[in-house]
Motif scaffolding. Structure first.
Motif, mmCIF file in Angstrom:
data_model
loop_
_atom_site.group_PDB
_atom_site.id
_atom_site.type_symbol
_atom_site.label_atom_id
_atom_site.label_comp_id
_atom_site.label_asym_id
_atom_site.label_seq_id
_atom_site.Cartn_x
_atom_site.Cartn_y
_atom_site.Cartn_z
ATOM 1 N N LYS A 122 0.780 -1.206 -0.243
ATOM 2 C CA LYS A 122 -0.107 -0.090 0.446
ATOM 3 C C LYS A 122 0.825 1.481 0.181
ATOM 4 N N LEU A 123 1.674 1.569 1.303
ATOM 5 C CA LEU A 123 2.733 2.271 1.183
ATOM 6 C C LEU A 123 3.502 2.734 -0.196
ATOM 7 N N ARG A 124 3.894 1.392 -0.321
ATOM 8 C CA ARG A 124 4.966 1.111 -1.967
ATOM 9 C C ARG A 124 3.819 2.031 -2.997
ATOM 10 N N GLU A 125 2.749 1.902 -2.941
ATOM 11 C CA GLU A 125 1.210 2.501 -5.093
ATOM 12 C C GLU A 125 1.409 3.948 -4.321
ATOM 13 N N HIS A 126 1.631 4.239 -3.035
ATOM 14 C CA HIS A 126 1.466 5.852 -2.800
ATOM 15 C C HIS A 126 2.684 6.728 -2.199
ATOM 16 N N THR A 127 3.879 6.083 -2.415
ATOM 17 C CA THR A 127 5.767 6.777 -2.580
ATOM 18 C C THR A 127 5.332 6.745 -4.099
ATOM 19 N N GLN A 128 5.194 5.732 -4.193
ATOM 20 C CA GLN A 128 5.764 6.129 -6.175
ATOM 21 C C GLN A 128 5.256 7.207 -7.262
ATOM 22 N N PHE A 129 3.831 7.638 -6.658
ATOM 23 C CA PHE A 129 3.304 8.802 -7.062
ATOM 24 C C PHE A 129 4.223 10.088 -6.234
ATOM 25 N N GLU A 130 4.660 9.584 -4.928
ATOM 26 C CA GLU A 130 4.755 10.659 -4.518
ATOM 27 C C GLU A 130 6.031 11.262 -4.597
ATOM 28 N N LEU A 131 7.225 10.122 -4.674
ATOM 29 C CA LEU A 131 8.471 10.620 -5.437
ATOM 30 C C LEU A 131 8.222 11.004 -6.960
ATOM 31 N N VAL A 132 7.647 10.848 -7.849
ATOM 32 C CA VAL A 132 7.821 11.512 -9.416
ATOM 33 C C VAL A 132 7.237 12.824 -8.852
ATOM 34 N N ASN A 133 5.973 12.740 -8.419
ATOM 35 C CA ASN A 133 5.946 14.731 -7.900
ATOM 36 C C ASN A 133 6.986 14.975 -7.451
ATOM 37 N N ILE A 134 7.597 14.737 -6.269
ATOM 38 C CA ILE A 134 9.006 15.429 -6.004
ATOM 39 C C ILE A 134 9.383 15.714 -7.164
ATOM 40 N N GLN A 135 9.850 14.991 -8.086
ATOM 41 C CA GLN A 135 10.633 14.702 -9.166
ATOM 42 C C GLN A 135 10.395 15.628 -10.266
ATOM 43 N N GLU A 136 9.300 15.944 -10.453
ATOM 44 C CA GLU A 136 8.662 17.217 -11.565
ATOM 45 C C GLU A 136 8.575 18.495 -10.614
ATOM 46 N N GLU A 137 8.706 18.140 -9.562
ATOM 47 C CA GLU A 137 8.386 19.982 -8.539
ATOM 48 C C GLU A 137 10.268 20.328 -8.413
#
Lengths: 382, 297
Positions: free
Chosen positions: A187-202
């Motif tokens: 669960k946490l992994r799926e959530h973090t996947q998107f977060e990582l991408v958001n941070i990278q784009e930001e």
């Protein structure tokens, strides 16, 4: 004529521009351990702002390649350029690159705050600025509350965030991630996947990630490189890799593939007809296979692109008869394993479960026909 | 005893396991120490044992308790005790520091080897224990004496013309101590360094720390526990060491351990000897252990 929705022409991605200059250039890099080649003459260009994934089974050399980018291993041959500068023999502590380790490698004797500040302290940044930047980094990963904690007092997810903040704080030219989510639960992994991408784009940073989890690579990457035994087999966007694999290996590695072998019967610029070894009907493909008549060829079809029906298709091509061996109910979809008539070949087909209460029309031991669209067949010569 | 069920049985088993070491410590550490403590407050008395009993029965009703602080006042006022205390700290302290500086790189090297080679190296470190301690110290007499191995070697190679007096000096004592106690430094350092996660070094380098900085800010703090226990395991026995200063230091080296021996056996002054022992224990060992516990928290 079928009405198609209008697709906006997207602006070209970095790797599609003809004049684009790669940000990271890996040129003919090889690495041996105890005489065995782990990385074999890899050349790879990665562009600024990309989220690039190196995907492969364990032991394929992906981590070694990442460590060479970090400066933790030195290549035996070849060159590594970062932002145009030759970094092949520059030691790790002088590279504009930061890595997030699979074990996170947080310093157990330091607080979260001190861990995150470590890189800046080494740079000799002024104390007030360090405090500022650490606060910002902790805020970015939502760890402000835990600044005074030690790594041992954190949960797995919090440690992962701390490690991420630590490797982002120096604003490195490249951020290297070694299986960044492997230690987290699903669960946490799926959530973090998107977060990582958001941070990278930001932050607009360039990320290079190593993973053995194809779903993770597909979700997060702009492009990915599929590795096998020290070589990069294919580089492309997740879509290209999934729909247009260039070899049996890549097709088989990413997702599930039904692969048949056969002989090319007819070859034209706009279609190919293949006589399969194990299916009675010929296979019609809507594109050229770039193979000569009589040549051996592999063809591949994804499970979700296979239809199942009890009725015999009217077409002359692209179907086969079989018996339902097994049905796996996965919730959102069901997977049917169909044994082809007169063979031991099992074809996997995936059907969505669109209604809740349906008594399945097709069940165990049923005689069925599987069929597919001429558009959805991949031809593989490698 | 009847055990009603398995839990009862296990509970008693646990108690037994704790009881054995506890009984051992009581019997062989606490009681002897209390005895020494008692003797340190009694007066010397010619005879056997050579101290007066602190409890005497005056008549049927009255028990007399005679305690004296004279043994302690003597220690605090007589210069020879001060001198030997300072000398002990100097010699034991130097031995500890030298052991640390020699032992750390050795332990570091061993900890970085593959497991099989580690065992070989550790075996080499503890190999001297196969021979008697006394014998090994005697061997150093042979090496360090004016006509011994070391002097002969230096003279033969023309480095010195007259033999150097290694023996009967603090220097001789120091060599002996470093030699004998080095394993006690290496072993705790090794176990700290072997547990140390090498990936932390890579993380530090990756974040821009030079090797020296990495060592000072990551390796050293994380092996603090090993350093502290190594130092304690060298310093404390070195403070009380008798054999090495006796054989290699001669009569020029006065250390507390030797002083206690002299008071016990040459002067037959058990109360003063006991008082020195009590002071040593309370003044050094207890604070050091407390300090170590605090530092590790």
């Amino acid at each position: 004529m079928v009405k198609r929705p209008k697709i906006n022409l997207k602006k070209l991605e970095a790797w599609q521009k003809a004049d684009a200059k790669p940000y990271v250039e890996i040129q003919n890099v090889s690495k041996h351990f105890d005489g065995a080649a782990v990385v074999k003459q890899i050349s790879l260009d990665i562009y600024k702002g990309e989220f690039f994934s190196l995907l492969g089974p364990s032991g394929c050399g992906k981590t070694t390649l990442l460590r060479m980018l970090a400066g933790l291993e030195e290549p035996d041959e070849g060159k590594i350029l970062i932002d145009g500068i030759d970094m092949t023999h520059v030691p790790a502590h002088e590279r504009p690159v930061n890595m997030m380790f699979q074990s996170y490698a947080l310093f157990p004797h330091m607080t979260v705050e001190q861990n995150v500040a470590f890189g800046l302290v080494q740079e000799g940044v002024a104390k007030s600025e360090i405090k500022d930047r650490v606060n910002k980094a902790l805020k970015l990963v939502q760890m402000e509350k835990y600044a005074a904690r030690r790594p041992q007092q954190l949960s797995g997810g919090q440690r992962q965030r701390c490690a991420l903040a630590r490797c982002l704080i120096k604003k490195p030219k490249i951020v290297l991630l070694d299986e960044p989510l492997a230690a987290l639960d699903r669960k946490l992994r799926e959530h973090t996947q998107f977060e990582l991408v958001n941070i990278q784009e930001e932050l607009g940073l360039t990320f290079i990630m190593v993973t053995h989890d194809q779903e993770e690579a597909m979700t997060m990457s702009t492009r990915m490189g599929i590795m096998e035994e020290g070589k990069v087999r294919q580089v492309g966007t997740p879509n290209e890799i999934y729909e247009f694999p260039n070899s049996v290996y890549v097709a088989d590695f990413i997702g599930t593939m039904n692969i048949f072998t056969g002989v090319v019967l007819e070859e034209a610029p706009n279609h190919t007809i293949v006589h399969p070894d194990d299916i009675k009907t010929d296979i019609y493909i809507n594109h050229s296979a770039s193979a000569a008549c009589g040549a051996n060829i592999s063809i591949a079809i994804r499970p979700e692109k296979i239809h199942i029906s009890k009725k015999k298709p009217t077409s002359q091509y692209n179907y086969a008869k079989g018996i339902v061996e097994d049905i796996a109910y996965l919730g959102d979809v069901s997977i049917y394993l169909v044994e082809l008539e007169g063979t031991e070949i099992i074809v996997e087909a995936m059907l969505p479960n669109l209604t809740r209460l349906a008594t399945p029309e097709i069940t165990w031991e049923d005689e069925v026909y599987i069929s597919w669209d001429p558009d959805n067949v991949v031809t593989l010569t490698g | 005893m009847i055990f009603k069920n398995k839990t009862d049985w296990m509970l008693w088993g646990k108690r037994l396991v704790i009881f054995i070491p506890l009984a051992w410590l009581l019997l062989f550490v606490l009681f002897p120490f209390l005895n020494i403590f008692k003797i340190s407050f009694s007066e010397p008395y010619p005879g056997m044992p050579p101290y007066a009993s602190i409890l005497t029965l005056l008549d049927d009703q009255v028990i007399q308790l005679r305690l004296t602080l004279e043994n302690y006042t003597l220690i605090f006022t007589d210069a020879i005790y001060h001198y030997s205390l300072i000398n002990s700290i100097l010699v034991a302290g130097s031995a500890t520091i030298i052991c640390l500086f020699l032992g750390y790189p050795m332990a570091y090297y061993i900890a970085r080897q593959e497991e099989r080679r580690q065992t070989h190296f550790l075996l080499l470190v503890i190999l001297p224990f196969w021979t008697s301690f006394l014998l090994r110290v005697y061997a150093w007499v042979g090496i360090l004496s004016p006509k011994g191995l070391l002097n002969n070697f230096l003279i033969n190679w023309g480095i010195i013309s007259k033999p150097i007096l290694f023996l009967n000096s603090n220097f001789g004592t120091l060599i002996g101590m470093v030699y004998c106690y080095l394993p006690f430094m290496i072993l705790p350092l090794f176990s700290a360094l072997a547990k140390f996660d090498v990936q932390l070094l890579e993380a530090a380098a990756d974040l821009g720390a030079r090797p020296v900085k990495t060592f000072l800010r990551v390796t050293l703090p994380l092996t603090k526990a090993g350093i502290l226990s190594g130092c304690v395991m060298v310093f404390i026995p070195a403070m009380g060491e008798f054999v090495i200063p006796e054989l290699l230091g001669g009569n020029k080296t006065l250390m507390l351990g030797k002083l206690i021996w002299i008071e016990f056996f040459s002067n037959r002054d058990w109360p003063v000897a006991s008082a020195i022992a009590v002071i040593m224990l309370l003044a050094f060992i207890v604070p050091i252990i407390a300090l170590q516990k605090r530092a590790l928290r």
